[in-house]
Design an enzyme around this catalytic site. Structure first.
Site, PDB file in Angstrom:
ATOM      1  N   HIS A   1      11.778 -24.125  16.653  1.00 22.89           N
ATOM      2  CA  HIS A   1      12.333 -24.965  15.593  1.00 22.89           C
ATOM      3  C   HIS A   1      13.549 -25.738  16.074  1.00 22.89           C
ATOM      4  CE1 HIS A   1       9.856 -22.408  12.833  1.00 22.89           C
ATOM      5  NE2 HIS A   1       9.665 -23.603  12.322  1.00 22.89           N
TER       6      HIS A   1
ATOM      7  N   HIS B   1      10.469 -30.231  17.829  1.00 23.33           N
ATOM      8  CA  HIS B   1       9.550 -29.953  16.713  1.00 23.33           C
ATOM      9  C   HIS B   1       9.709 -31.045  15.656  1.00 23.33           C
ATOM     10  CE1 HIS B   1       7.430 -28.165  13.417  1.00 23.33           C
ATOM     11  NE2 HIS B   1       8.533 -27.963  12.718  1.00 23.33           N
TER      12      HIS B   1
ATOM     13  N   HIS C   1      13.168 -32.081   8.114  1.00 25.49           N
ATOM     14  CA  HIS C   1      12.603 -30.966   7.334  1.00 25.49           C
ATOM     15  C   HIS C   1      13.015 -29.578   7.812  1.00 25.49           C
ATOM     16  CE1 HIS C   1       9.673 -30.300  10.533  1.00 25.49           C
ATOM     17  NE2 HIS C   1       9.348 -29.183   9.913  1.00 25.49           N
ATOM     18  N   ASP C   2      13.465 -29.433   9.082  1.00 24.72           N
ATOM     19  CA  ASP C   2      13.870 -28.112   9.608  1.00 24.72           C
ATOM     20  C   ASP C   2      15.302 -28.132  10.144  1.00 24.72           C
ATOM     21  OD1 ASP C   2      10.624 -26.968  10.834  1.00 24.72           O
ATOM     22  OD2 ASP C   2      11.795 -26.292   9.114  1.00 24.72           O
TER      23      ASP C   2
ATOM     24  N   ASP D   1       3.637 -30.740   9.854  1.00 25.57           N
ATOM     25  CA  ASP D   1       4.347 -29.554  10.326  1.00 25.57           C
ATOM     26  C   ASP D   1       3.460 -28.725  11.271  1.00 25.57           C
ATOM     27  OD1 ASP D   1       6.566 -27.316   8.424  1.00 25.57           O
ATOM     28  OD2 ASP D   1       6.555 -27.939  10.511  1.00 25.57           O
TER      29      ASP D   1
END
Ligand SMILES: COc1ccc(Cl)c(-c2nnc3c(C)nc4ccc(C(=O)NCC(C)C)cc4n23)c1
Ligand SMILES: [Mg+2]
Ligand SMILES: [Zn+2]
Length: 344
Positions: free
Chosen positions: A81, A85, A123-124, A235
């Site tokens: 992550h 990514h 998103h992460d 994802d």
């Protein structure tokens, strides 16, 4: 706190000025992990531009560059992550928007396409390589902030994204009307929260029903279910690439899982089997993950968009590779060996 140097912005803008998009970057089989880390931000600019978004939303290139550099800095160097990514999830959103003609065919609006790409990038943000249940069980500060609402990590990723948008010189949406701006932030909120796999699992039957009935362009529920499906597809997009990418990604994911398992053991908690390096059988776990989560998602996408069939085929091929690896290891486990080295 995070800082971005003006020279970094200038360097990216110079890189983008003379650059064309890398050959075949807009093809489903292209792996974004091949892009040099120092060129990723420049390629983000080129992808936004290639889809006409810089022009359409009056995105200022220096603001967009500063935003992208802050986002890149906002990722930690976790095994999986990390920034790569985020970059690969973003790249896949570019691929589906361009290759499935989502906006021209009226499946999503151009504002939704912009929000999708920005949500993928963010998103992460600030992921620590541990899961939501780990936050709750070990009582982290993120759990104390968000555990009452659930989706602890996703709420933190969203908070980090909003913080960057509110940083001086980083508000890429300042060319939008106030109505478009609030709609865009609502979309980013919903899309980042939708990346919690538990959220996806609750919705997947509705998404399967939508694909079986056929997409209804007048049904706003179908529009929202499609946007959430696209986030999950992005994802999980490493699993649509060739075996080497799919397997390497699994390696990185299990590095994170096993580190969390080690932490849980040290804290006196028994980890899930998939997080326990002494018990996990990666080929079997990957067959389950592909069968229960990944292949169903790309089956729905392929039912909605025939051009996406190649993505489903890739995930099925990767699952088959894990089945062969599992059979091979079953023989070796019988005879007492256990390392995955043969997969290198
Ligand atoms: C879409 O959101 C996420 C969030 C977090 C992760 Cl790590 C992933 C993800 N990305 N690649 C992988 C691979 C190769 N294997 C995985 C094996 C298991 C799981 C997992 O979370 N199992 C729990 C069960 C309730 C489904 C996730 C895996 N995964 C995707
Ligand atoms: Mg996530
Ligand atoms: Zn992710």
């Amino acid at each position: 706190h995070m800082k971005v140097h003006p020279d970094d912005v200038t360097r990216v803008l110079n890189c983008a000025r003379g650059h064309d998009l890398m050959l075949e970057i807009d093809r489903f089989y292209f792996s974004p992990r091949k892009v040099e880390e120092s060129e990723c931000v420049c390629y983000c600019l080129l992808m936004f531009d290639d889809l006409g978004m810089v022009q359409q939303w009056q995105l200022k290139k220096d603001t967009l560059t500063r935003f992208l550099l802050f986002v890149k800095k906002g990722y930690r160097d976790a095994p999986y992550h990390n920034w790569y990514h985020a970059f690969s999830v973003f790249h896949f959103s570019y691929l589906v928007i361009k290759n499935l003609h989502l906006v021209e065919r009226g499946y999503i609006s151009s504002l939704e396409a912009l929000a999708l790409m920005v949500s993928c990038l963010c998103h992460d943000l600030d992921h620590r390589g541990t899961t939501n249940s780990f936050q709750m069980q070990s009582g982290t500060e993120l759990a104390s902030l968000y555990s009452s609402e659930g989706s602890v990590m996703e709420r933190h990723h969203l908070a980090q994204a909003l913080c960057i948008l509110n940083t001086d010189g980083c508000n890429i949406f300042d060319g939008l009307s106030s109505e478009q701006y609030s709609r865009c932030l609502d979309l980013i909120r919903d899309l980042i929260l939708a990346t919690d796999l538990a959220h996806h699992i609750r919705l997947v039957q509705d998404q399967e029903k939508m694909a079986a009935e056929g997409f209804d362009f007048h049904n706003s529920q179908h529009n929202q279910l499609l946007l959430f499906l696209l986030m999950t597809c992005c994802d999980l997009s490493d699993q649509t690439k060739d075996w080497k990418v799919s397997r390497t990604t699994a390696d990185l994911v299990y590095q994170e899982f096993f580190s969390q398992g080690d932490l849980e053991k040290a804290m006196g908690n028994a980890p899930l089997e998939m997080m326990d390096r002494e018990k996990a059988r990666i080929p079997d776990l990957q067959i389950q993950f592909l069968s229960h989560i990944v292949c169903p998602v790309f089956k729905i996408l392929a039912q909605l968009f025939p051009e996406a069939d190649c993505l489903l085929q890739s995930t099925l091929k990767n699952r088959h590779c894990w089945e062969q690896a599992s059979a091979f290891f079953a023989r070796r486990w019988e005879s007492g060996h256990s390392s995955l080295d043969i997969l290198r």
